[in-house]
Scaffold this motif. Structure first.
Motif, PDB file in Angstrom:
ATOM      1  N   MET A   1     -20.533 -43.196  47.203  1.00 26.15           N
ATOM      2  CA  MET A   1     -19.640 -42.190  47.571  1.00 26.15           C
ATOM      3  C   MET A   1     -19.569 -41.352  46.291  1.00 26.15           C
ATOM      4  O   MET A   1     -19.845 -41.351  45.096  1.00 26.15           O
ATOM      5  CB  MET A   1     -18.265 -42.492  48.055  1.00 26.15           C
ATOM      6  N   GLU A   2     -18.785 -40.020  46.339  1.00 26.90           N
ATOM      7  CA  GLU A   2     -18.637 -39.151  45.234  1.00 26.90           C
ATOM      8  C   GLU A   2     -17.930 -40.057  44.196  1.00 26.90           C
ATOM      9  O   GLU A   2     -16.949 -40.599  44.301  1.00 26.90           O
ATOM     10  CB  GLU A   2     -17.668 -38.145  45.838  1.00 26.90           C
ATOM     11  N   TYR A   3     -18.572 -39.507  43.046  1.00 32.68           N
ATOM     12  CA  TYR A   3     -18.062 -40.037  41.677  1.00 32.68           C
ATOM     13  C   TYR A   3     -18.323 -41.694  41.374  1.00 32.68           C
ATOM     14  O   TYR A   3     -18.390 -41.828  40.162  1.00 32.68           O
ATOM     15  CB  TYR A   3     -16.424 -40.026  41.448  1.00 32.68           C
ATOM     16  N   ILE A   4     -18.707 -42.399  42.608  1.00 29.78           N
ATOM     17  CA  ILE A   4     -18.801 -43.697  42.003  1.00 29.78           C
ATOM     18  C   ILE A   4     -20.118 -44.455  41.117  1.00 29.78           C
ATOM     19  O   ILE A   4     -19.828 -44.823  40.216  1.00 29.78           O
ATOM     20  CB  ILE A   4     -18.767 -44.546  43.497  1.00 29.78           C
ATOM     21  N   ALA A   5     -20.980 -43.325  41.379  1.00 29.12           N
ATOM     22  CA  ALA A   5     -22.449 -43.695  40.830  1.00 29.12           C
ATOM     23  C   ALA A   5     -22.181 -43.349  39.477  1.00 29.12           C
ATOM     24  O   ALA A   5     -22.654 -44.000  38.480  1.00 29.12           O
ATOM     25  CB  ALA A   5     -23.454 -43.108  41.503  1.00 29.12           C
ATOM     26  N   GLU A   6     -21.534 -42.094  39.148  1.00 26.00           N
ATOM     27  CA  GLU A   6     -21.411 -41.672  37.864  1.00 26.00           C
ATOM     28  C   GLU A   6     -20.531 -42.503  36.827  1.00 26.00           C
ATOM     29  O   GLU A   6     -20.708 -42.875  35.697  1.00 26.00           O
ATOM     30  CB  GLU A   6     -21.181 -40.381  37.753  1.00 26.00           C
ATOM     31  N   LEU A   7     -19.444 -42.875  37.712  1.00 28.87           N
ATOM     32  CA  LEU A   7     -18.465 -43.937  37.024  1.00 28.87           C
ATOM     33  C   LEU A   7     -19.057 -45.214  36.631  1.00 28.87           C
ATOM     34  O   LEU A   7     -19.046 -45.710  35.422  1.00 28.87           O
ATOM     35  CB  LEU A   7     -17.278 -44.184  38.170  1.00 28.87           C
ATOM     36  N   ALA A   8     -19.866 -45.879  37.698  1.00 31.63           N
ATOM     37  CA  ALA A   8     -20.576 -46.809  37.174  1.00 31.63           C
ATOM     38  C   ALA A   8     -21.491 -46.823  36.169  1.00 31.63           C
ATOM     39  O   ALA A   8     -21.665 -47.942  35.229  1.00 31.63           O
ATOM     40  CB  ALA A   8     -21.472 -47.442  38.402  1.00 31.63           C
ATOM     41  N   SER A   9     -22.123 -45.623  35.897  1.00 35.02           N
ATOM     42  CA  SER A   9     -23.086 -45.366  34.859  1.00 35.02           C
ATOM     43  C   SER A   9     -22.214 -45.181  33.428  1.00 35.02           C
ATOM     44  O   SER A   9     -22.859 -45.107  32.382  1.00 35.02           O
ATOM     45  CB  SER A   9     -24.028 -44.356  34.992  1.00 35.02           C
ATOM     46  N   GLY A  10     -21.105 -45.090  33.705  1.00 31.05           N
ATOM     47  CA  GLY A  10     -20.031 -44.926  32.453  1.00 31.05           C
ATOM     48  C   GLY A  10     -19.994 -43.539  31.847  1.00 31.05           C
ATOM     49  O   GLY A  10     -19.523 -43.157  30.783  1.00 31.05           O
TER      50      GLY A  10
END
Length: 180
Positions: A1-10
């Motif tokens: 979902m929105e933001y999750i992938a980017e957060l996971a990548s730091g």
């Protein structure tokens, strides 16, 4: 979902965006639940710290909002429990200070008995009984298994019961001698 992938990548920019989007909402939610500005600020801060620490384990199945509020709910419960334990201990200390000498002696004996417990066992006992941590939390804090925590608690309680059993026996004997 929105933001999750980017957060996971730091991605720090995404984290800052998420913080700006949810900071005030989370604060208002927590303030409404607790009526405490301090507690609301604490929960918000701890939630975003945990979000950053757990960013790699966020689920793509749930919205970032749902996951943030779930984290906040868990943290809020932990904080309220710790606050309740703290208040209970403060109450015990205040009560102890206002107790007659005989009851103060009982408290002193308990503290002395606790000090006789082996160091790791004593730490486990204090974390559980004085600070209100669960066995699972203690296990994580001390990097031991929950079963080991349970064993330490069992042995600590057994040792304290034995100490008080001998103290009570001594008190009975002393009372009998004095009454003669």
């Amino acid at each position: 979902m929105e933001y999750i992938a980017e957060l996971a990548s730091g991605c720090l920019q995404t984290f800052q965006t998420v913080y700006r989007l949810y900071n005030q909402k989370l604060y208002a939610y927590t303030l409404k639940k607790t009526n405490s500005e301090y507690m609301a600020e604490e929960v918000v801060q701890l939630t975003f710290i945990r979000l950053w620490e757990k960013r790699n384990s966020l689920s793509a199945e749930y919205s970032i909002s749902a996951q943030i509020f779930k984290m906040a709910g868990t943290i809020l419960i932990d904080q309220l429990r710790k606050e309740a334990v703290s208040q209970r201990h403060l109450s015990v200390v205040e009560t102890a200070q206002n107790q007659p000498e005989e009851q103060q002696l009982d408290i002193d004996l308990l503290e002395a008995a606790i000090e006789q417990i082996a160091p790791v066992r004593k730490k486990v006992f204090k974390l559980s009984k004085l600070e209100g941590y669960s066995y699972k939390e203690i296990a994580e804090l001390l990097s031991i298994s929950p079963k080991t925590v349970e064993n330490h608690m069992s042995k600590a309680l057994k040792q304290l019961r034995a100490a008080f059993s001998s103290i009570i026996s001594l008190a009975i004997i002393m009372s009998a001698i004095i009454d003669r």
